[in-house]
Write a protein that holds these residues in place. Sequence first.
Motif, PDB file in Angstrom:
ATOM      1  N   PRO A  54      28.589  58.400  62.990  1.00 29.40           N
ATOM      2  CA  PRO A  54      27.934  57.486  63.929  1.00 29.40           C
ATOM      3  C   PRO A  54      26.468  57.829  64.183  1.00 29.40           C
ATOM      4  CG  PRO A  54      30.129  58.035  64.712  1.00 29.40           C
ATOM      5  CD  PRO A  54      29.864  58.913  63.528  1.00 29.40           C
ATOM      6  N   MET A  55      26.157  59.110  64.317  1.00 31.81           N
ATOM      7  CA  MET A  55      24.773  59.501  64.569  1.00 31.81           C
ATOM      8  C   MET A  55      23.896  59.282  63.333  1.00 31.81           C
ATOM      9  SD  MET A  55      25.125  62.848  67.057  1.00 31.81           S
ATOM     10  CE  MET A  55      23.366  62.894  67.410  1.00 31.81           C
ATOM     11  N   LEU A  56      24.492  59.454  62.164  1.00 30.56           N
ATOM     12  CA  LEU A  56      23.766  59.183  60.924  1.00 30.56           C
ATOM     13  C   LEU A  56      23.465  57.694  60.798  1.00 30.56           C
ATOM     14  CD1 LEU A  56      22.653  60.280  58.236  1.00 30.56           C
ATOM     15  CD2 LEU A  56      24.942  59.924  57.260  1.00 30.56           C
ATOM     16  N   ILE A  57      24.453  56.872  61.060  1.00 31.88           N
ATOM     17  CA  ILE A  57      24.290  55.415  60.980  1.00 31.88           C
ATOM     18  C   ILE A  57      23.227  54.936  61.965  1.00 31.88           C
ATOM     19  CG2 ILE A  57      25.445  53.202  61.420  1.00 31.88           C
ATOM     20  CD1 ILE A  57      28.048  54.585  60.416  1.00 31.88           C
ATOM     21  N   GLN A  58      23.229  55.530  63.176  1.00 33.64           N
ATOM     22  CA  GLN A  58      22.287  55.122  64.219  1.00 33.64           C
ATOM     23  C   GLN A  58      20.891  55.716  64.036  1.00 33.64           C
ATOM     24  OE1 GLN A  58      24.258  56.328  67.842  1.00 33.64           O
ATOM     25  NE2 GLN A  58      26.075  55.094  67.389  1.00 33.64           N
ATOM     26  N   GLY A  59      20.733  56.607  63.067  1.00 32.90           N
ATOM     27  CA  GLY A  59      19.433  57.201  62.810  1.00 32.90           C
ATOM     28  C   GLY A  59      19.077  58.356  63.727  1.00 32.90           C
ATOM     29  N   GLN A  60      20.056  58.905  64.449  1.00 35.61           N
ATOM     30  CA  GLN A  60      19.789  60.034  65.340  1.00 35.61           C
ATOM     31  C   GLN A  60      19.663  61.348  64.576  1.00 35.61           C
ATOM     32  OE1 GLN A  60      22.083  60.066  69.081  1.00 35.61           O
ATOM     33  NE2 GLN A  60      22.906  58.084  68.481  1.00 35.61           N
ATOM     34  N   ILE A  61      20.188  61.390  63.359  1.00 31.28           N
ATOM     35  CA  ILE A  61      19.974  62.505  62.446  1.00 31.28           C
ATOM     36  C   ILE A  61      19.601  61.908  61.089  1.00 31.28           C
ATOM     37  CG2 ILE A  61      21.493  64.167  63.594  1.00 31.28           C
ATOM     38  CD1 ILE A  61      23.687  63.436  61.606  1.00 31.28           C
ATOM     39  N   ASP A  62      18.921  62.707  60.269  1.00 32.50           N
ATOM     40  CA  ASP A  62      18.499  62.220  58.958  1.00 32.50           C
ATOM     41  C   ASP A  62      19.561  62.440  57.894  1.00 32.50           C
ATOM     42  OD1 ASP A  62      15.786  61.452  59.737  1.00 32.50           O
ATOM     43  OD2 ASP A  62      15.441  63.606  59.974  1.00 32.50           O
ATOM     44  N   ALA A  63      20.392  63.468  58.078  1.00 36.00           N
ATOM     45  CA  ALA A  63      21.437  63.792  57.112  1.00 36.00           C
ATOM     46  C   ALA A  63      22.537  64.556  57.823  1.00 36.00           C
ATOM     47  CB  ALA A  63      20.860  64.617  55.955  1.00 36.00           C
ATOM     48  N   ALA A  64      23.714  64.580  57.216  1.00 34.36           N
ATOM     49  CA  ALA A  64      24.849  65.268  57.819  1.00 34.36           C
ATOM     50  C   ALA A  64      25.473  66.230  56.819  1.00 34.36           C
ATOM     51  CB  ALA A  64      25.890  64.251  58.298  1.00 34.36           C
ATOM     52  N   LEU A  65      25.945  67.362  57.341  1.00 37.77           N
ATOM     53  CA  LEU A  65      26.620  68.385  56.539  1.00 37.77           C
ATOM     54  C   LEU A  65      28.121  68.121  56.637  1.00 37.77           C
ATOM     55  CD1 LEU A  65      24.509  71.307  58.012  1.00 37.77           C
ATOM     56  CD2 LEU A  65      24.256  70.352  55.717  1.00 37.77           C
ATOM     57  N   VAL A  66      28.718  67.662  55.545  1.00 33.62           N
ATOM     58  CA  VAL A  66      30.050  67.059  55.645  1.00 33.62           C
ATOM     59  C   VAL A  66      31.002  67.539  54.550  1.00 33.62           C
ATOM     60  CG1 VAL A  66      29.109  64.964  56.700  1.00 33.62           C
ATOM     61  CG2 VAL A  66      29.372  65.082  54.203  1.00 33.62           C
ATOM     62  N   PHE A  67      32.256  67.099  54.678  1.00 31.24           N
ATOM     63  CA  PHE A  67      33.241  67.106  53.599  1.00 31.24           C
ATOM     64  C   PHE A  67      33.187  65.694  53.008  1.00 31.24           C
ATOM     65  CE2 PHE A  67      36.545  70.612  54.427  1.00 31.24           C
ATOM     66  CZ  PHE A  67      35.595  71.461  54.952  1.00 31.24           C
TER      67      PHE A  67
END
Length: 343
Positions: free
Chosen positions: A172-185
């Motif tokens: 959700p934060m990635l989609i909303q532009g609150q972060i530029d990238a996410a560290l994920v599985f």
Amino acid sequence: MISRRAVTAALGMTLFAPAVHAQSRTAVKFTLGWKTQGSDAPFFVANDKGYFREAGLDVTIDQGEGSGATVTRIMGGAYDAGFGDINAIIQNAATRPADTPAMVYQMWNQPPFAIVAKASSGIKTIKDLEGRTLGGAPGTPTTRLLPVFAKINNLDMAKLKLTSMAPNLQEPMLIQGQIDAALVFNITSYFNLVLNRQDPDKDFVWLSFGDHGLDLYSNGMMVSQKMIRDNPAAVAGLVKAVNKASLDVAADQTMAMASVAKYDGLVNVPVEKRRLQYAFDKLIVSPELKEIGSGDVKDARLARSIGMVVTGYELTRTPAPSEIFNRSFLPARAERELSYKMS
């Protein structure tokens, strides 16, 4: 004439026989890595097709709390076996080798650890991450191994802004532009984006750790040291059953999803079937798998992986590959020829 007593005795034996047979099977408590997902299909197929019963096992399958938590659940004695992350085994084996479960059937040949960004962000390469804000869940392998990833790829950690957040907030934060990238599985994040009505292939960029120097193994089936010590025949039976089911699932995902839905009627079958096929495409099928067969690892690669985890988690001891993976229960190579066909 047959006496009523004889009929009653015969009926009693008939009714009692299945119970006796069930009691003679070895009870195994098995934990999944997370909530029910399509990628868990081999365990449900092994149960539905009677492969566990044929091996003399009575397996109870419970949902999990995270692929790393599988290790601690088994170490705590609540479970005998489960589906979880080999890198969590490495972490615990560094300090408690006698208590840490061993991987006996490696299922994900490639790691799911990745960095995902919007395609519109302009992030196309690893160096493009510098000066950006990355969101990661504390303690997850992707977050903990980021310094190793950065060192291997000449990424300046001082130029990254890291924001800690709960895993369910990353997309959700990635989609909303609150972060530029996410560290994920990737196998989790990809489908979180799908469920958020996003197109993860067209609108997002994926930087996989496995494609950029961190050639780690990931999830598979592990068992307790107690089970290995006290009932090796049960371990061999468990491995044989899951191996057979894994080959079945590779050949027919429609059949496999029927077993998943039978276990958990609330699953989104179309999404979870797609997740199952994603697991084959991104995590299971590889050139190495075709060489060594399903369930096995290469010791030299595992040793390199252990070194990366030791560095990333700042462990005080480097476990040997033999402490992490036990191949003595694997069926013969000819019985582990996985042939994936999308269905």
